[in-house]
Design an enzyme around this catalytic site. Structure first.
Site, PDB file in Angstrom:
ATOM      1  N   GLY A 181       0.853  -1.197   0.000  1.00  0.00           N
ATOM      2  CA  GLY A 181       0.000   0.000   0.000  1.00  0.00           C
ATOM      3  C   GLY A 181       0.878   1.233   0.000  1.00  0.00           C
ATOM      4  N   GLY A 226      -0.190   4.400  -0.078  1.00  0.00           N
ATOM      5  CA  GLY A 226      -0.907   5.609   0.361  1.00  0.00           C
ATOM      6  C   GLY A 226      -0.099   6.318   1.440  1.00  0.00           C
ATOM      7  N   ARG A 273     -13.047   4.424   4.356  1.00  0.00           N
ATOM      8  CA  ARG A 273     -14.510   4.430   4.377  1.00  0.00           C
ATOM      9  C   ARG A 273     -15.028   5.652   3.629  1.00  0.00           C
ATOM     10  NH1 ARG A 273     -17.835   3.198   9.846  1.00  0.00           N
ATOM     11  NH2 ARG A 273     -19.938   3.523   9.055  1.00  0.00           N
ATOM     12  N   ARG A 287     -20.163  -0.219   7.493  1.00  0.00           N
ATOM     13  CA  ARG A 287     -18.994  -0.875   8.069  1.00  0.00           C
ATOM     14  C   ARG A 287     -18.784  -2.249   7.413  1.00  0.00           C
ATOM     15  NH1 ARG A 287     -16.467   0.459  12.948  1.00  0.00           N
ATOM     16  NH2 ARG A 287     -15.657  -1.372  14.016  1.00  0.00           N
ATOM     17  N   ASN A 325     -12.339  -4.582   1.923  1.00  0.00           N
ATOM     18  CA  ASN A 325     -10.952  -4.706   2.377  1.00  0.00           C
ATOM     19  C   ASN A 325     -10.544  -6.154   2.609  1.00  0.00           C
ATOM     20  OD1 ASN A 325     -10.445  -2.076   2.046  1.00  0.00           O
ATOM     21  ND2 ASN A 325     -10.543  -1.495   4.202  1.00  0.00           N
ATOM     22  N   VAL A 378      -2.541  -3.564   9.240  1.00  0.00           N
ATOM     23  CA  VAL A 378      -2.947  -2.208   9.617  1.00  0.00           C
ATOM     24  C   VAL A 378      -4.333  -1.870   9.033  1.00  0.00           C
ATOM     25  CG1 VAL A 378      -2.259   0.235   9.511  1.00  0.00           C
ATOM     26  CG2 VAL A 378      -0.502  -1.536   9.647  1.00  0.00           C
ATOM     27  N   ASN A 396      -8.038  -1.375   8.008  1.00  0.00           N
ATOM     28  CA  ASN A 396      -9.264  -1.395   8.830  1.00  0.00           C
ATOM     29  C   ASN A 396     -10.406  -2.154   8.166  1.00  0.00           C
ATOM     30  OD1 ASN A 396      -8.850  -0.105  11.312  1.00  0.00           O
ATOM     31  ND2 ASN A 396      -8.673   1.877  10.279  1.00  0.00           N
ATOM     32  N   HIS A 420      -9.664  -2.145  17.873  1.00  0.00           N
ATOM     33  CA  HIS A 420      -9.393  -0.791  17.391  1.00  0.00           C
ATOM     34  C   HIS A 420     -10.697  -0.181  16.882  1.00  0.00           C
ATOM     35  CE1 HIS A 420      -7.209   2.574  15.845  1.00  0.00           C
ATOM     36  NE2 HIS A 420      -7.450   2.281  14.585  1.00  0.00           N
TER      37      HIS A 420
END
Ligand code: 2OP
Length: 312
Positions: free
Chosen positions: A9, A11, A86, A92, A99, A122, A124, A179
């Protein structure tokens, strides 16, 4: 022998993580992204910073659009940050499924070429995605670890240090659980120069810090509008990477697969873990009050809901 870390990733979280690892000189970095050009461009830019930063870390950026993960072969650690943020209108569960699909492909690709790597997840919703990575990889539970507790604890420490006007170096905070909004900051185990914050702050101020910690990610999203946090997340990832590569045996709050610890079975949850070269080498069980235990079970129920949707 040189260490190798793949960061999946490109980003903000992925690229700042790559930068921190390169700057620290901990190892060589391969950054991957499904975009063409971007990972190569960012990696080249980062490589060109190394003569100034005086680190010999090698950096490579590759596109995995074709599903080819060969360049990541024999990584010691693979940090997985890839995934969708999101978006408005997305539930959700939608995010979870989108993901899950991304991370499933990533894990299959990296596990094939780095069967001995330690995965730091990592993406979400992290706890559920970490559980998916654990199941898809078939790796032992010691080698699949979720990052969030270090980040959430750092946020809490920041607020405690600001409130008491003391050095952040004096503050040690402990946040357990998933988390999410139900995470479990533990004031009783959070200290300033070894003194519990219960002795230093009023109940009201502690409650406010706990609440702000729980909403720490959302506070940043609301300010940034178009993205989420990356400086503190990448700093948290670096602390875990360093603990593993240097075999520090450092106790940090991390999400790991629980099998009866804390009365929770078959679920990823944030708990204190000893991190070393073998990954999550030991889960530390601390005594919780009835109230803390109830909060942890509530957080576990939220994670369990997501994991059940995925069937992992
Ligand atoms: C955070 O807590 C979004 O999980 C990310 O900042």
């Amino acid at each position: 022998m040189r260490k190798k870390v793949t960061v999946v990733g490109g980003g903000f979280v992925g690229s700042t993580t790559a930068q921190r690892i390169v700057d620290s000189g901990l190892g060589d970095v391969v950054m991957t992204d499904i975009l063409e050009g971007v990972p190569a461009g960012k990696a080249l830019d980062l490589a060109e910073s190394t003569p100034i930063g005086r680190t010999d870390a090698r950096v490579q950026g590759i596109s995995t659009a074709s599903g080819n993960y060969e360049a990541t072969a024999n990584s010691d650690i693979v940090v997985i940050t890839a995934g969708f943020p999101r978006k408005p209108g997305m539930s959700r569960d939608d995010l979870l499924r989108a993901n899950y699909d991304v991370v499933k492909g990533v894990v299959e690709g990296v596990a094939k070429h780095s069967p001995n790597a330690i995965l730091i997840v990592v993406t979400n919703p992290m706890d559920a995605i970490a559980q998916a990575a654990f199941k898809v990889s078939g790796f032992p539970k010691s080698r699949v670890i979720g990052m969030a507790g270090v980040l959430d604890s750092a946020r809490m420490s920041t607020f405690v240090a600001q409130e008491l006007e003391v050095s952040v170096e004096n503050v040690h905070s402990f946040v357990l659980g998933g988390h999410g909004d139900d995470m479990v900051p533990l004031p009783r185990y959070s200290t300033v120069a070894g003194i519990s914050i219960l002795e230093l702050l009023s109940k009201e101020r502690i409650a406010a810090i706990v609440d702000r910690t729980r909403k720490g990610g959302a506070e940043i999203v609301n300010l940034l509008k178009t993205g989420s946090a990356y400086y503190a997340p990448s700093a948290a990832i670096l602390e875990m990477v360093e603990a593993i590569l240097k075999d520090k045996k450092k106790i940090l709050p991390c999400a790991v697969y629980l099998q009866g610890e804390y009365g929770i079975n078959g679920l990823f949850m944030g708990v204190p873990v000893k991190l070393g070269e073998k990954g999550a080498e030991k889960i530390i069980e601390i005594k919780l009050t009835a109230e803390e235990d109830a909060a942890l079970k509530k957080s576990a129920a939220s994670v369990r809901e997501l994991v059940t949707v995925l069937g992992v």
